[in-house]
Scaffold this active site. Sequence first.
Site, PDB file in Angstrom:
ATOM      1  N   GLY A  19       6.712  -6.087 -24.640  1.00 55.69           N
ATOM      2  CA  GLY A  19       7.005  -4.835 -23.957  1.00 55.69           C
ATOM      3  C   GLY A  19       6.846  -4.983 -22.459  1.00 55.69           C
ATOM      4  O   GLY A  19       6.444  -6.027 -21.947  1.00 55.69           O
ATOM      5  N   SER A  20       7.182  -3.913 -21.738  1.00 56.87           N
ATOM      6  CA  SER A  20       7.052  -3.909 -20.284  1.00 56.87           C
ATOM      7  C   SER A  20       6.760  -2.495 -19.823  1.00 56.87           C
ATOM      8  O   SER A  20       7.069  -1.520 -20.517  1.00 56.87           O
ATOM      9  CB  SER A  20       8.329  -4.434 -19.620  1.00 56.87           C
ATOM     10  OG  SER A  20       9.427  -3.595 -19.927  1.00 56.87           O
ATOM     11  N   GLY A  24       3.149  -3.918 -15.520  1.00 56.25           N
ATOM     12  CA  GLY A  24       3.217  -5.298 -15.954  1.00 56.25           C
ATOM     13  C   GLY A  24       3.924  -5.446 -17.286  1.00 56.25           C
ATOM     14  O   GLY A  24       4.587  -4.518 -17.770  1.00 56.25           O
ATOM     15  N   ASP A 136      -4.866   8.147 -24.420  1.00 62.11           N
ATOM     16  CA  ASP A 136      -3.480   7.930 -24.837  1.00 62.11           C
ATOM     17  C   ASP A 136      -3.421   7.504 -26.301  1.00 62.11           C
ATOM     18  O   ASP A 136      -2.743   6.539 -26.660  1.00 62.11           O
ATOM     19  CB  ASP A 136      -2.820   6.874 -23.948  1.00 62.11           C
ATOM     20  CG  ASP A 136      -1.294   6.950 -23.986  1.00 62.11           C
ATOM     21  OD1 ASP A 136      -0.766   7.992 -24.441  1.00 62.11           O
ATOM     22  OD2 ASP A 136      -0.635   5.987 -23.559  1.00 62.11           O
TER      23      ASP A 136
END
Length: 485
Positions: A19-20, A24, A136
Amino acid sequence: MIKKKNSPADKYLIKSQIGSGSYGNTFKVTHKESGQVFCKKSIQVNNQENIEKVLEEGKILTVMDHVNVVKLNDSFFENGNYVIIMEFAENGDLFQKIENQKRSGKPFSDFEIMHYFCQLVIALNYIHSQNIIHRDIKPKNIVLSSSDSGSGSGSGSGSSNDSIPLLKIADFGVSKLMSETDLYANTTAGTPQYVSYEICNKKPYTNKTDIWSLGVVLYELMTLSLPFDGRKETVMRNIQTESTIFKPVNHPNEELSSLLFKLLNKNPESRFSTQQILEQVFIREFIENHMVDFYKRFNFSIDGIFKVISKKLNLAGLNLTKEEKDNLEHKFIFTKMQEMKDRMKAFDTNHINKNQQQQSPQKLENNNNNNNDNNNNNNNNNNNNNNNNNNNNNNNNNNNNNNNNNNNNNNDKNNNINNNVNYNVLKKVSVELGFNLDNYCYDTDGMLIELVRSKLEGKDRKTYSKCYNYLSNKQSAFTNTNNEY
């Protein structure tokens, strides 16, 4: 010539990108010697905001030690980024699991829902006991390990531990480490569909915000849908204004359905804590009857889970156990990064634009207060002062030319580094330490110097005496422009 040491990054082979994000990228990597698979998270640290995030996540992951929380295996700097090597969950995440159930048209069994939910409660109970707010909690940040320490995951449709994966809470990138006296936070964080009522209304919040998110996840497990969905603005508005926060859940487990109201309660004071959830009779009975042996498969005991977990974290300054001190060599990086943050705060107040070629207020003050001393300085020290004041003599012209050449050579990669730091001297320090400073790009002098400090960490003081002398204290590190090294 000093031989350049292999970078810690050389130990890992990148297999694929996972992922991105804005801070980063994450990769699936393999340790070259052991063949073990890990998750590599590379975080940019080119400004103070990112350093704050890395520092917070680093502190949290360093002290985390729970089977339901992803473990930190290694950490290091690489090309201006801070890299975290974590355990890799081979079975994806809970979001993918939920999507698979939707496509199959089959809801989760009551056993699966209870097992997943209880694992998350146990994990959050531990996290909250460390005075950490995750901020989160959502299916994408809940990864699935194998259903056994030595076997793969089952289909997930039965009523046996054999088909249940081990859940792990991941991604502490927006998590908050609270002090024992300040239990409220006020920074907006989280994903709209899972964010709490108090965050939507921009009110101070506690770890009860995670309980709301946990309630949304439970609702999703029970219904394969979200209590609120749609565009961000619509979701936030509905959470802010709706009197009934979700539709009644048509599920045979009435106790779980009732519990939802205690989790998705708009009043944080009335919302259950993890300890209160564990105190519910039906939760306790399920854990005692079905989960003790499950955790034993992972060499983990939940004895005493119904008691308040003692805090391992001394928030006055991370108090690590002997085992953590022995096994977590990278803990020194977090200490160094805390120092880096403090130095940058002090340094940035005097930071000037390189193109302006002006002397910093601190230097002007030093010149005014120490004019007589400055008149007696040697030519090398005069060089930098004369550079800023445009007073040149023959010796100073020679030194100015050297400084200008150094600035020109490094302008492409470090065009934001100002003249308060002699780049040539730092470069000599870096060569002696065995790395090339030109491979790194930093926006401020403080960050460039801290890179050198990090490389010097733990080196023998006698062997690297010149380096230590140059970086002996904050004042000399930020203002030393003497060409002699």
